[in-house]
Design a protein around this motif. Structure first.
Motif, mmCIF file in Angstrom:
data_model
loop_
_atom_site.group_PDB
_atom_site.id
_atom_site.type_symbol
_atom_site.label_atom_id
_atom_site.label_comp_id
_atom_site.label_asym_id
_atom_site.label_seq_id
_atom_site.Cartn_x
_atom_site.Cartn_y
_atom_site.Cartn_z
ATOM 1 N N VAL A 31 0.863 -1.188 0.000
ATOM 2 C CA VAL A 31 0.000 0.000 0.000
ATOM 3 C C VAL A 31 0.893 1.230 0.000
ATOM 4 C CG1 VAL A 31 -0.317 -0.112 2.523
ATOM 5 C CG2 VAL A 31 -1.896 1.229 1.132
ATOM 6 N N HIS A 32 0.544 2.187 -0.867
ATOM 7 C CA HIS A 32 1.360 3.393 -1.055
ATOM 8 C C HIS A 32 0.784 4.516 -0.196
ATOM 9 C CE1 HIS A 32 4.085 5.874 -3.594
ATOM 10 N NE2 HIS A 32 3.138 6.807 -3.545
ATOM 11 N N LEU A 33 1.612 5.032 0.716
ATOM 12 C CA LEU A 33 1.169 6.039 1.681
ATOM 13 C C LEU A 33 1.900 7.359 1.371
ATOM 14 C CD1 LEU A 33 1.395 3.614 4.733
ATOM 15 C CD2 LEU A 33 -0.720 4.442 3.681
ATOM 16 N N ASP A 34 1.169 8.335 0.880
ATOM 17 C CA ASP A 34 1.743 9.608 0.434
ATOM 18 C C ASP A 34 1.764 10.615 1.570
ATOM 19 O OD1 ASP A 34 2.315 9.388 -2.464
ATOM 20 O OD2 ASP A 34 0.171 8.917 -2.586
ATOM 21 N N VAL A 35 2.958 10.935 2.045
ATOM 22 C CA VAL A 35 3.110 11.900 3.134
ATOM 23 C C VAL A 35 3.547 13.243 2.533
ATOM 24 C CG1 VAL A 35 4.398 12.431 5.243
ATOM 25 C CG2 VAL A 35 3.760 10.056 4.727
ATOM 26 N N VAL A 64 6.054 3.863 1.861
ATOM 27 C CA VAL A 64 5.851 5.243 2.325
ATOM 28 C C VAL A 64 6.607 6.219 1.414
ATOM 29 C CG1 VAL A 64 6.216 6.862 4.233
ATOM 30 C CG2 VAL A 64 5.449 4.518 4.701
ATOM 31 N N HIS A 65 5.860 7.087 0.765
ATOM 32 C CA HIS A 65 6.409 8.068 -0.173
ATOM 33 C C HIS A 65 6.441 9.423 0.521
ATOM 34 C CE1 HIS A 65 5.736 10.279 -4.307
ATOM 35 N NE2 HIS A 65 6.903 10.557 -3.767
ATOM 36 N N LEU A 66 7.648 9.828 0.904
ATOM 37 C CA LEU A 66 7.805 11.078 1.652
ATOM 38 C C LEU A 66 7.977 12.255 0.698
ATOM 39 C CD1 LEU A 66 10.320 10.051 4.484
ATOM 40 C CD2 LEU A 66 7.807 10.193 4.602
ATOM 41 N N MET A 67 6.969 13.107 0.643
ATOM 42 C CA MET A 67 7.087 14.361 -0.122
ATOM 43 C C MET A 67 7.218 15.482 0.904
ATOM 44 S SD MET A 67 4.359 13.399 -3.059
ATOM 45 C CE MET A 67 3.703 12.096 -2.023
ATOM 46 N N ILE A 68 8.376 15.471 1.577
ATOM 47 C CA ILE A 68 8.626 16.430 2.655
ATOM 48 C C ILE A 68 10.041 16.993 2.506
ATOM 49 C CG2 ILE A 68 7.065 15.194 4.220
ATOM 50 C CD1 ILE A 68 9.461 14.117 5.731
ATOM 51 N N VAL A 173 6.849 3.732 -10.772
ATOM 52 C CA VAL A 173 6.277 4.942 -11.386
ATOM 53 C C VAL A 173 5.040 5.335 -10.585
ATOM 54 C CG1 VAL A 173 7.138 4.697 -13.744
ATOM 55 C CG2 VAL A 173 5.056 3.482 -13.078
ATOM 56 N N ASP A 174 4.760 6.631 -10.577
ATOM 57 C CA ASP A 174 3.688 7.152 -9.723
ATOM 58 C C ASP A 174 3.104 8.404 -10.359
ATOM 59 O OD1 ASP A 174 2.068 7.977 -7.637
ATOM 60 O OD2 ASP A 174 3.729 8.401 -6.255
ATOM 61 N N GLY A 175 1.799 8.322 -10.670
ATOM 62 C CA GLY A 175 1.107 9.490 -11.199
ATOM 63 C C GLY A 175 0.457 9.200 -12.543
HETATM 64 ZN ZN ZN Z 1 3.066 8.777 -4.295
#
Ligand code: ZN
Ligand code: DX5
Length: 213
Positions: A31-35, A64-68, A173-175
């Motif tokens: 499961v992909h968790l977008d932070v 866990v995908h950290l966009m921070i 890949v994501d998006g």
């Molecule tokens: Zn993502």
């Protein structure tokens, strides 16, 4: 075998645990968790307490995908919260090599991501420290955007470099991933597909996940 990682950004977040169980039952690999922190990207999602609380209720593999900004400040705490794979952004990090080391030292899978405008060769010197490279196929921040076709060349370049170095690094890949863009990404060399809207908005989630493989 292609792995499928549905992004909960597109689910009914008021029923997060049920939604995660639903994609587990439908055969998702993780499961992909977008932070998101409202700094590295303009959106804000969820963080440590939500992931820790989810962790107590499911055995699913947490991607866990950290966009921070400055993710190195938080990597260890996301691992404490239950992350199995931590992916951070090259652009957000002062010392990506040290950040990858932190993740691997903790015994977790280490991922690094590049935004659409960042050339993929910036990660080449880091490939031997990575389990996964995430090529963003939209600008990070929001679900439901259209796949940027120019990213296919980036996937191909990265795949060629991984082969040249004879490394075992996954390409995610994501998006904007759906049956069609998923196939193009697989043909270009991706073996891990994130999909938010395409999976969670589908009447048949299992069918949607299967179609991505
Ligand atoms: Zn993502
Ligand atoms: C966007 C996130 C994605 C997003 C994908 O910044 O990283 O994971 O949820 O959503 P879709 O699949 O709807 O484009």
């Amino acid at each position: 075998m292609t792995k499928v990682s549905p992004s909960v950004l597109a689910c009914d977040l008021s029923r997060l645990l049920d939604e995660v169980k639903s994609i587990e039952k439908a055969g998702a690999d993780m499961v992909h968790l977008d932070v998101m922190d409202g700094m590295f990207v303009t959106n804000i999602t969820f963080g440590l307490p939500v992931i820790a609380s989810l962790r107590k209720n499911t055995e699913m593999f947490f991607d866990v995908h950290l966009m921070i900004d400055k993710p190195e400040r938080y990597i260890s705490r996301f691992i404490d919260a239950g992350a199995d794979l931590v992916t951070f952004h090259y652009e957000a990090c002062d010392d990506p090599s040290a950040a990858l080391d932190i993740i691997r030292t903790r015994g977790k899978k280490a991922g690094i991501s590049v935004k659409p405008g960042t050339p993929v060769d910036v990660v080449y010197p880091l490939l031997d420290k990575c389990d996964l490279v995430l090529i963003m196929t939209v600008e990070p921040g929001y679900g439901g955007q259209a796949f940027i076709p120019e990213m296919l060349d980036k996937i191909k370049e990265l795949k060629a470099e991984i082969n040249r170095l004879d490394l075992n690094v996954d390409i995610q890949v994501d998006g904007g991933i759906n049956e069609y863009t998923g196939k193009l990404s697989r043909e270009a060399g991706a073996n891990n597909l994130v999909a938010g809207s395409y999976v969670f908005k589908a009447p048949d989630r299992k069918g949607a996940i299967d179609s991505l493989r």
